[in-house]
Design a protein around this motif. Sequence first.
Motif, mmCIF file in Angstrom:
data_model
loop_
_atom_site.group_PDB
_atom_site.id
_atom_site.type_symbol
_atom_site.label_atom_id
_atom_site.label_comp_id
_atom_site.label_asym_id
_atom_site.label_seq_id
_atom_site.Cartn_x
_atom_site.Cartn_y
_atom_site.Cartn_z
ATOM 1 N N ALA A 93 26.042 107.631 118.346
ATOM 2 C CA ALA A 93 27.432 108.019 118.067
ATOM 3 C C ALA A 93 27.889 109.085 119.059
ATOM 4 N N GLU A 94 29.107 108.948 119.553
ATOM 5 C CA GLU A 94 29.626 109.907 120.534
ATOM 6 C C GLU A 94 29.829 111.285 119.923
ATOM 7 N N SER A 95 30.069 111.310 118.610
ATOM 8 C CA SER A 95 30.135 112.567 117.864
ATOM 9 C C SER A 95 29.608 112.266 116.462
ATOM 10 N N PRO A 96 29.144 113.300 115.734
ATOM 11 C CA PRO A 96 28.538 113.046 114.418
ATOM 12 C C PRO A 96 29.584 112.853 113.322
ATOM 13 N N THR A 97 30.399 111.796 113.479
ATOM 14 C CA THR A 97 31.474 111.532 112.517
ATOM 15 C C THR A 97 31.415 110.071 112.073
ATOM 16 N N PRO A 98 31.952 109.762 110.883
ATOM 17 C CA PRO A 98 31.996 108.362 110.436
ATOM 18 C C PRO A 98 32.725 107.456 111.418
ATOM 19 N N GLN A 99 33.826 107.954 111.985
ATOM 20 C CA GLN A 99 34.623 107.140 112.898
ATOM 21 C C GLN A 99 33.827 106.765 114.153
ATOM 22 N N ALA A 100 33.175 107.766 114.751
ATOM 23 C CA ALA A 100 32.425 107.511 115.984
ATOM 24 C C ALA A 100 31.245 106.582 115.728
ATOM 25 N N LEU A 101 30.559 106.790 114.597
ATOM 26 C CA LEU A 101 29.411 105.934 114.289
ATOM 27 C C LEU A 101 29.866 104.498 114.032
ATOM 28 N N ALA A 102 30.924 104.325 113.244
ATOM 29 C CA ALA A 102 31.410 102.975 112.931
ATOM 30 C C ALA A 102 31.840 102.241 114.197
ATOM 31 N N THR A 103 32.511 102.943 115.085
ATOM 32 C CA THR A 103 32.939 102.345 116.355
ATOM 33 C C THR A 103 31.726 101.896 117.164
ATOM 34 N N GLY A 104 30.721 102.756 117.222
ATOM 35 C CA GLY A 104 29.506 102.448 117.988
ATOM 36 C C GLY A 104 28.740 101.275 117.411
ATOM 37 N N ILE A 105 28.580 101.247 116.088
ATOM 38 C CA ILE A 105 27.833 100.155 115.452
ATOM 39 C C ILE A 105 28.578 98.830 115.637
ATOM 40 N N ARG A 106 29.882 98.869 115.505
ATOM 41 C CA ARG A 106 30.658 97.629 115.682
ATOM 42 C C ARG A 106 30.445 97.063 117.083
ATOM 43 N N LYS A 107 30.476 97.941 118.096
ATOM 44 C CA LYS A 107 30.244 97.497 119.480
ATOM 45 C C LYS A 107 28.839 96.930 119.632
ATOM 46 N N ALA A 108 27.875 97.628 119.056
ATOM 47 C CA ALA A 108 26.469 97.202 119.201
ATOM 48 C C ALA A 108 26.216 95.854 118.549
ATOM 49 N N LEU A 109 26.958 95.553 117.472
ATOM 50 C CA LEU A 109 26.740 94.302 116.754
ATOM 51 C C LEU A 109 27.526 93.135 117.329
ATOM 52 N N GLN A 110 28.419 93.424 118.253
ATOM 53 C CA GLN A 110 29.118 92.318 118.938
ATOM 54 C C GLN A 110 28.138 91.618 119.867
ATOM 55 N N PRO A 111 28.317 90.319 120.120
ATOM 56 C CA PRO A 111 27.399 89.607 121.022
ATOM 57 C C PRO A 111 27.328 90.308 122.382
ATOM 58 N N HIS A 112 26.110 90.581 122.796
ATOM 59 C CA HIS A 112 25.838 91.272 124.059
ATOM 60 C C HIS A 112 26.478 92.661 124.103
ATOM 61 N N GLY A 113 26.751 93.216 122.922
ATOM 62 C CA GLY A 113 27.425 94.526 122.875
ATOM 63 C C GLY A 113 26.447 95.665 123.006
ATOM 64 N N CYS A 114 26.927 96.771 123.525
ATOM 65 C CA CYS A 114 26.135 98.000 123.541
ATOM 66 C C CYS A 114 27.107 99.157 123.543
ATOM 67 N N CYS A 115 26.624 100.381 123.208
ATOM 68 C CA CYS A 115 27.527 101.523 123.220
ATOM 69 C C CYS A 115 26.804 102.732 123.738
#
Length: 265
Positions: free
Chosen positions: A243-265
């Motif tokens: 997560a770019e910062s220790p917040t729900p928003q940053a973590l959710a954004t990061g996980i969503r990217k990571a779970l996209q096909p070929h995604g990473c964050c």
Amino acid sequence: MKVLLLKDAKEDDGGQDPYIRELGSYGLEATLIPVLSFEFLSLPSFSEKLSHPEDYGGLIFTSPRAVEAAELCLEKDNKTEVWERSLKEKWNAKSVYVVGNATASLVSKIGLDTEGETCGNAEKLAEYICSRESSALPLLFPCGNLKREILPKTLKDKGIAMESITVYQTIPHPGIQGNLNSYYSQQGVPASITFFSPSGLTHSLKHIQELSGDSIDQIKFAAIGPTTARALAAQGLPVSCTAESPTPQALATGIRKALQPHGCC
């Protein structure tokens, strides 16, 4: 898609954990399992120090537990009245440094004005304090038994006085194994698992490896911050998201990217 967060639940004003809500907004079904418990220590000594703001240049809070320890001191010693009447104002005449919005929110609830919350981690807060602090009096730093030395070392190297007091210790949550067994039997292997601290990783990884079996390679591992990410890497686990910062928003954004096909964050 199911995701697992290894943390205890904290309801916000809406009566729901903000991490569950934020991940839910991306269509991710989050479950929280606590992996750590805490025991408070040295509260009489901490209470005495809180009663003498004139001895300190300010306060440093880097975790919600340290703020809870302060609250317990005020409640146990019937200090609430004197806190409201005079102590709070005296501490507010000094700097109260915090890491993260969750900690800042709790500090605000006991009536203290905070600064530094946007720093996000101890390293950045240490740099911020060094750029601001000029008091000859020491900063009071209530902390846990597993605190990292980066903040004390950085301040010491810059000649900034600090007095730390251990006010809580971290222990494994007694229900880790049972809760994880229950989750895996009911939900199966999650698409992603997020760790919130190196100690949380230490106490849960073995159970997760056993329950996941060969499917562990399919799990996207996420970390709430760089320290936890380094701990994951040290265990040989691929870090799909920090997560770019220790917040729900940053973590959710990061996980969503990571779970996209070929995604990473």
